[in-house]
Each structure stands twice: as structure tokens, then as C-alpha cells.
Design an enzyme around this catalytic site. Structure first.
Site, PDB file in Angstrom:
ATOM      1  N   ALA A  13       0.805  -1.226   0.000  1.00  0.00           N
ATOM      2  CA  ALA A  13       0.000   0.000   0.000  1.00  0.00           C
ATOM      3  C   ALA A  13       0.835   1.272   0.000  1.00  0.00           C
ATOM      4  CB  ALA A  13      -0.953  -0.018   1.204  1.00  0.00           C
ATOM      5  N   GLN A  16       4.602   2.540  -5.108  1.00  0.00           N
ATOM      6  CA  GLN A  16       4.182   3.531  -6.122  1.00  0.00           C
ATOM      7  C   GLN A  16       2.820   3.198  -6.748  1.00  0.00           C
ATOM      8  OE1 GLN A  16       6.401   4.241  -9.577  1.00  0.00           O
ATOM      9  NE2 GLN A  16       6.995   2.115  -9.905  1.00  0.00           N
ATOM     10  N   ILE A  17       2.518   1.938  -6.958  1.00  0.00           N
ATOM     11  CA  ILE A  17       1.170   1.632  -7.475  1.00  0.00           C
ATOM     12  C   ILE A  17       0.138   1.952  -6.393  1.00  0.00           C
ATOM     13  CG2 ILE A  17      -0.395  -0.198  -8.289  1.00  0.00           C
ATOM     14  CD1 ILE A  17       1.998  -1.495  -9.674  1.00  0.00           C
ATOM     15  N   GLY A  18       0.448   1.591  -5.162  1.00  0.00           N
ATOM     16  CA  GLY A  18      -0.455   1.900  -4.043  1.00  0.00           C
ATOM     17  C   GLY A  18      -0.822   3.376  -4.017  1.00  0.00           C
ATOM     18  N   ARG A  95      12.873  -7.765  -8.452  1.00  0.00           N
ATOM     19  CA  ARG A  95      14.127  -8.440  -8.786  1.00  0.00           C
ATOM     20  C   ARG A  95      15.308  -7.572  -8.344  1.00  0.00           C
ATOM     21  NH1 ARG A  95      15.561 -11.854 -13.605  1.00  0.00           N
ATOM     22  NH2 ARG A  95      13.550 -11.385 -14.485  1.00  0.00           N
ATOM     23  N   ASN A 108       8.889 -14.714  -4.195  1.00  0.00           N
ATOM     24  CA  ASN A 108       7.469 -14.379  -4.303  1.00  0.00           C
ATOM     25  C   ASN A 108       6.576 -15.538  -3.907  1.00  0.00           C
ATOM     26  OD1 ASN A 108       7.044 -11.580  -5.045  1.00  0.00           O
ATOM     27  ND2 ASN A 108       8.441 -12.075  -6.695  1.00  0.00           N
ATOM     28  N   GLN A 115       0.192 -15.287   1.934  1.00  0.00           N
ATOM     29  CA  GLN A 115      -1.007 -14.450   1.749  1.00  0.00           C
ATOM     30  C   GLN A 115      -2.207 -15.295   1.318  1.00  0.00           C
ATOM     31  OE1 GLN A 115       0.097 -10.965  -0.580  1.00  0.00           O
ATOM     32  NE2 GLN A 115       1.353 -10.194   1.095  1.00  0.00           N
ATOM     33  N   ASN A 134       4.279  -8.804  -9.670  1.00  0.00           N
ATOM     34  CA  ASN A 134       4.879  -9.723 -10.649  1.00  0.00           C
ATOM     35  C   ASN A 134       5.710 -10.838 -10.014  1.00  0.00           C
ATOM     36  OD1 ASN A 134       3.994  -8.848 -13.203  1.00  0.00           O
ATOM     37  ND2 ASN A 134       5.328  -7.052 -13.053  1.00  0.00           N
ATOM     38  N   ASP A 162      -2.082  -4.871 -20.242  1.00  0.00           N
ATOM     39  CA  ASP A 162      -1.749  -5.297 -21.609  1.00  0.00           C
ATOM     40  C   ASP A 162      -2.927  -4.997 -22.544  1.00  0.00           C
ATOM     41  OD1 ASP A 162       0.759  -7.172 -20.845  1.00  0.00           O
ATOM     42  OD2 ASP A 162      -0.844  -7.451 -19.412  1.00  0.00           O
ATOM     43  N   HIS A 190       1.108 -12.283 -18.248  1.00  0.00           N
ATOM     44  CA  HIS A 190       1.481 -10.868 -18.221  1.00  0.00           C
ATOM     45  C   HIS A 190       3.000 -10.792 -18.334  1.00  0.00           C
ATOM     46  CE1 HIS A 190       1.975  -6.694 -17.402  1.00  0.00           C
ATOM     47  NE2 HIS A 190       2.725  -6.952 -16.357  1.00  0.00           N
TER      48      HIS A 190
HETATM   49  N1  LIG Z   1       0.481  -6.936 -13.533  1.00  0.00           N
HETATM   50  C1  LIG Z   1       0.866  -5.783 -14.034  1.00  0.00           C
HETATM   51  O1  LIG Z   1       0.375  -5.367 -15.098  1.00  0.00           O
HETATM   52  C2  LIG Z   1       1.891  -4.924 -13.360  1.00  0.00           C
HETATM   53  C3  LIG Z   1       2.556  -5.355 -12.236  1.00  0.00           C
HETATM   54  N2  LIG Z   1       3.476  -4.575 -11.616  1.00  0.00           N
HETATM   55  C4  LIG Z   1       4.108  -5.112 -10.401  1.00  0.00           C
HETATM   56  O2  LIG Z   1       3.455  -4.590  -9.248  1.00  0.00           O
HETATM   57  C5  LIG Z   1       4.314  -4.703  -8.129  1.00  0.00           C
HETATM   58  C6  LIG Z   1       4.320  -3.422  -7.317  1.00  0.00           C
HETATM   59  O3  LIG Z   1       4.879  -2.370  -8.075  1.00  0.00           O
HETATM   60  P1  LIG Z   1       5.240  -0.963  -7.400  1.00  0.00           P
HETATM   61  O4  LIG Z   1       4.123  -0.468  -6.571  1.00  0.00           O
HETATM   62  O5  LIG Z   1       5.767  -0.129  -8.486  1.00  0.00           O
HETATM   63  O6  LIG Z   1       6.442  -1.403  -6.450  1.00  0.00           O
HETATM   64  P2  LIG Z   1       7.031  -0.630  -5.188  1.00  0.00           P
HETATM   65  O7  LIG Z   1       8.343  -1.277  -4.914  1.00  0.00           O
HETATM   66  O8  LIG Z   1       6.954   0.843  -5.366  1.00  0.00           O
HETATM   67  O9  LIG Z   1       6.013  -1.008  -4.034  1.00  0.00           O
HETATM   68  C7  LIG Z   1       5.837  -2.309  -3.590  1.00  0.00           C
HETATM   69  C8  LIG Z   1       5.455  -2.229  -2.139  1.00  0.00           C
HETATM   70  O10 LIG Z   1       5.109  -3.533  -1.710  1.00  0.00           O
HETATM   71  C9  LIG Z   1       5.580  -3.700  -0.405  1.00  0.00           C
HETATM   72  N3  LIG Z   1       5.684  -5.136  -0.145  1.00  0.00           N
HETATM   73  C10 LIG Z   1       6.655  -5.990  -0.518  1.00  0.00           C
HETATM   74  N4  LIG Z   1       6.409  -7.217  -0.045  1.00  0.00           N
HETATM   75  C11 LIG Z   1       5.240  -7.139   0.620  1.00  0.00           C
HETATM   76  C12 LIG Z   1       4.481  -8.060   1.359  1.00  0.00           C
HETATM   77  N5  LIG Z   1       4.883  -9.328   1.491  1.00  0.00           N
HETATM   78  N6  LIG Z   1       3.327  -7.647   1.930  1.00  0.00           N
HETATM   79  C13 LIG Z   1       2.933  -6.370   1.812  1.00  0.00           C
HETATM   80  N7  LIG Z   1       3.621  -5.428   1.153  1.00  0.00           N
HETATM   81  C14 LIG Z   1       4.771  -5.821   0.560  1.00  0.00           C
HETATM   82  C15 LIG Z   1       6.905  -2.960  -0.391  1.00  0.00           C
HETATM   83  O11 LIG Z   1       7.280  -2.607   0.934  1.00  0.00           O
HETATM   84  C16 LIG Z   1       6.589  -1.740  -1.232  1.00  0.00           C
HETATM   85  O12 LIG Z   1       6.123  -0.646  -0.454  1.00  0.00           O
HETATM   86  C17 LIG Z   1       5.669  -5.111  -8.698  1.00  0.00           C
HETATM   87  O13 LIG Z   1       5.811  -6.508  -8.539  1.00  0.00           O
HETATM   88  C18 LIG Z   1       5.542  -4.755 -10.162  1.00  0.00           C
HETATM   89  O14 LIG Z   1       6.417  -5.523 -10.945  1.00  0.00           O
HETATM   90  C19 LIG Z   1       3.774  -3.324 -12.074  1.00  0.00           C
HETATM   91  C20 LIG Z   1       3.148  -2.835 -13.199  1.00  0.00           C
HETATM   92  C21 LIG Z   1       2.192  -3.606 -13.941  1.00  0.00           C
HETATM   93  O1  LIG Z   2       7.511  -4.451 -16.606  1.00  0.00           O
HETATM   94  C1  LIG Z   2       7.432  -4.271 -15.384  1.00  0.00           C
HETATM   95  O2  LIG Z   2       8.326  -4.564 -14.562  1.00  0.00           O
HETATM   96  C2  LIG Z   2       6.159  -3.699 -14.836  1.00  0.00           C
HETATM   97  C3  LIG Z   2       5.037  -4.321 -15.545  1.00  0.00           C
HETATM   98  O3  LIG Z   2       4.633  -5.430 -15.265  1.00  0.00           O
HETATM   99  C4  LIG Z   2       4.471  -3.602 -16.689  1.00  0.00           C
HETATM  100  O4  LIG Z   2       4.660  -2.384 -16.819  1.00  0.00           O
HETATM  101  O5  LIG Z   2       3.787  -4.246 -17.479  1.00  0.00           O
END
Ligand SMILES: NC(=O)C1=CN([C@@H]2O[C@H](COP(=O)(O)OP(=O)(O)OC[C@H]3O[C@@H](n4cnc5c(N)ncnc54)[C@H](O)[C@@H]3O)[C@@H](O)[C@H]2O)C=CC1
Ligand SMILES: O=C([O-])CC(=O)C(=O)O
Length: 328
Positions: A13, A16-18, A95, A108, A115, A134, A162, A190
Site C-alpha cells: 500500500a 508507487q502503485i499503491g 528483482r 514471491n 497471503q 509480478n 496489456d 502478463h
Molecule cells: N500486472 C501488471 O500489469 C503490473 C505489475 N506490476 C508489479 O506490481 C508490483 C508493485 O509495483 P510498485 O508499486 O511499483 O512497487 P514498489 O516497490 O513501489 O512497491 C511495492 C510495495 O510492496 C511492499 N511489499 C513488498 N512485499 C510485501 C508483502 N509481502 N506484503 C505487503 N507489502 C509488501 C513494499 O514494501 C513496497 O512498499 C511489482 O511486482 C511490479 O512488478 C507493475 C506494473 C504492472
Molecule cells: O515491466 C514491469 O516490470 C512492470 C510491468 O509489469 C508492466 O509495466 O507491465
């Protein structure tokens, strides 16, 4: 009379996505402008992350959202997911330097096993789960397998980014508004292997394939652009996509909960054998949603090139799933 608030849990939460997601959920963009929400926010039990989460919650409070009926900060999924009706699993292990894909999958797998078990134990029995973190499909698969008492169909992975990326590329190519595009599908994982498929798509009833009429563009421009968009954003921004990912998460959950009025969208869902995808594989399919349930669009013809693309993304997913099976 106003509706009873629903419980929405979000992990990662303070990430950055949060930050791009929570304010939109609290303003009613995900579940409707008449649906109060209680946010149950999970971050890792680390002082910096918990402090950052407190800051985000202060900002949420300062928005004075009329629909925000409560919010809680958690560091344990067993409390964060209690009675949750909608769960967005965004937090994941990124990663790190020198980390192989297998290490990333294993790290993961630990998170999503714990979870999934917590969801199994304490979430609402009809909980709708979206995995964003991811590798999203495989993390969703792990969570689903770790929650045997919950319906498998309630675990989904995010392919909507996507789908939206593909729609925008088609809008640009045809010069038509993105809102006019119907019947677009994205198959598979994805990842860059996903197969965005506009063979059935229409704009104002006209075939998109006929309008574009350029198979070379499909194979050598469109598919690589959509597939590598995440990497292109990291290259340009120095950070992975966040606002567009949050937007896709809102779209996915809103459509699942409130319906699509017959419009096709893409969701990563556990296969029931559709299109030859083995049962249980968490795969992107075209679906429509109604009354809180998704239905796969069945019976679409799959030509030779499409079958090759589907096989490629399926092989990748099966490889990921095989890589974590011993951990489940
Ligand atoms: N499916 C999709 O289309 C997309 C997926 N993503 C993925 O979304 C994920 C999050 O991205 P961002 O918010 O940019 O990353 P971020 O690194 O800014 O935030 C992730 C947050 O998750 C927290 N976190 C890590 N492990 C945790 C756990 N076990 N329980 C609760 N919180 C935990 C971290 O402390 C951090 O605050 C990444 O894995 C990214 O690759 C990103 C873009 C698109
Ligand atoms: O590529 C990444 O690491 C983040 C992601 O999943 C996307 O933007 O589709």
C-alpha cells in the site's frame, strides 16, 4: 438508504502503485460512487514502510472522501485480510541485483503462499482477489493453490494493462477513439509473451483487422510494442509503470464487480480447459462480466499464427508454475 461499506484490502500500500490506486478506490472509482469502502492496508513489518503507509493514510484522511468509511494499517496478512471482500495483491518482491528468475519466483512464492493461506483463513468466503505483483499470473496461481477453501475462480491476475495498451495502440493506428474498440482479446501471461489479438475486434461494427490490413505491422510492431511496453516505461522513467498499472487494476475490479454490459475485457483467470489451456493454469482470456461473475468468450477460431503465440505464452507459464510447484 446508503449502502453498507465493503472491505477492500490492498498490499504494497505504500508503494508507487499503491499511491496511484488508493485515492481512486476511496473516491469510488472502483466500486461505484455510492459504495462506501473500508481500506485494510498491508505493508511489510519494517519501520520505513510502516511510516510511509502512515503518511499515505494521512493524505487519504486529508482528502475527506465521503465514501471512505474507515482505514486500517497492518503488517500481518492475517489481520489485513480479515473479512475482506476485495483484495488487491500489489506488494511483491522486486528483482534485485544478481537475482535469477528462479530466485525471484521463490521469494514471491513465499509471500503469496503466506497471503493465500491468510485469505483462506480469514477473508470473506466470496472474496474477489486480483494479483498485480509480478510475476502476476504465477503469484495468483500460488495464492489460489494456497487457499483451497476459497473458490479457485475468485483468484485472478492482471492482464488489463496489456489489454489497455493494445487498445491504445490500435486507436492510434486507426485514428479512431479508444472507446470505440470492441472485442479485443489478450491471451496468456502478463509478460512479453502475451498475445494481444485484434482478429475479432471491431470499431463501429467494422473489422479492425480489415481496417489495419497489415500483418507485418501486427507481428513486427504491434505485438512487440505491447509486449515490451513495461520495459520501455522503465527505460524512460527509471521506474516501472505505476499510474497505468493502478488504472488497470481499477478497471479490472470495477468491471468484475459492476459488469461490462457485454463488452469484452481481458482477465487472467484459472483455466477450466478453455481453448486447450490446461485446467488451473492462470491465463489471460477474453471475458465478459455480469452480476459479479466473469464468463469466458468461447468458440473463437484460433488460426495457426495465433496458436503458435498461445503455445509460446502457455509454455512460459507452465515453466513458471513448474518452478514453484515444489514450494506449494
Ligand atoms: N500486472 C501488471 O500489469 C503490473 C505489475 N506490476 C508489479 O506490481 C508490483 C508493485 O509495483 P510498485 O508499486 O511499483 O512497487 P514498489 O516497490 O513501489 O512497491 C511495492 C510495495 O510492496 C511492499 N511489499 C513488498 N512485499 C510485501 C508483502 N509481502 N506484503 C505487503 N507489502 C509488501 C513494499 O514494501 C513496497 O512498499 C511489482 O511486482 C511490479 O512488478 C507493475 C506494473 C504492472
Ligand atoms: O515491466 C514491469 O516490470 C512492470 C510491468 O509489469 C508492466 O509495466 O507491465
Amino acid at each position: 438508504m446508503s449502502k453498507t461499506p465493503v472491505r477492500v484490502a490492498v498490499t504494497g500500500a505504500a508503494g508507487q502503485i499503491g499511491y496511484a490506486l488508493l485515492f481512486r478506490i476511496a473516491s469510488g472509482e472502483m466500486l461505484g460512487k455510492d459504495q462506501p469502502v473500508i481500506l485494510q492496508l498491508l505493508e511489510i513489518p519494517d519501520e520505513k514502510a510502516q511510516n510511509a503507509l502512515k503518511g499515505v493514510m494521512m493524505e487519504l484522511q486529508d482528502c475527506a472522501f465521503p465514501l471512505l468509511a474507515g482505514m486500517e494499517a497492518h503488517s500481518d496478512p492475517m489481520t489485513a485480510f480479515k473479512d475482506a471482500q476485495y483484495v488487491l495483491l500489489v506488494g511483491a518482491r522486486p528483482r534485485g541485483p544478481g537475482m535469477e528468475r528462479a530466485d525471484l519466483l521463490a521469494a514471491n512464492a513465499q509471500i503469496f503462499t503466506a497471503q493465500g493461506k491468510a485469505l483462506n483463513a480469514v477473508a470473506d468466503r466470496n472474496v474477489k482477489v486480483l494479483v498485480v505483483g509480478n510475476p502476476a499470473n504465477t503469484n495468483a496461481y500460488i495464492a489460489m493453490k494456497s487457499a483451497p477453501d476459497l473458490p479457485a475462480k475468485n483468484f485472478t491476475a492482471m492482464l488489463r494493462l496489456d489489454h489497455n495498451r493494445a487498445a491504445s495502440q490500435i486507436a492510434e493506428k486507426t485514428g479512431k477513439p479508444v472507446s470505440a474498440i470492441e472485442k479485443l482479446a489478450v491471451w496468456g501471461n502478463h509478460s512479453p509473451t502475451m498475445y494481444a489479438d485484434y482478429r475479432f475486434a471491431t470499431i463501429d461494427g467494422q473489422s479492425v483487422k480489415d481496417m489495419i490490413n497489415d500483418e507485418e505491422w501486427n507481428r513486427n510492431t504491434f505485438l512487440p510494442t505491447v509486449g515490451k511496453r513495461g520495459a520501455a516505461i522503465i527505460e524512460a522513467r527509471g521506474l516501472s509503470s505505476a499510474a497505468s498499472a493502478a488504472n488497470a487494476a481499477i478497471d479490472h475490479m470495477r468491471d468484475w464487480a459492476l459488469g461490462t454490459n457485454g463488452k469484452w475485457v481481458t482477465m487472467g483467470i484459472p483455466s477450466k480447459g478453455w481453448y486447450g489451456i490446461p485446467e488451473g493454469v492462470m491465463f489471460g482470456f477474453p471475458v465478459t462480466c455480469e452480476n459479479g461473475e466473469y464468463t469466458v468468450v468461447e468458440g473463437l477460431p484460433i488460426d495457426e499464427f495465433s496458436q503458435q503465440c498461445i503455445n509460446k505464452t502457455l509454455d512460459e507459464l507452465k515453466g513458471e508454475e513448474d518452478g514453484v510447484k515444489h514450494l506449494l
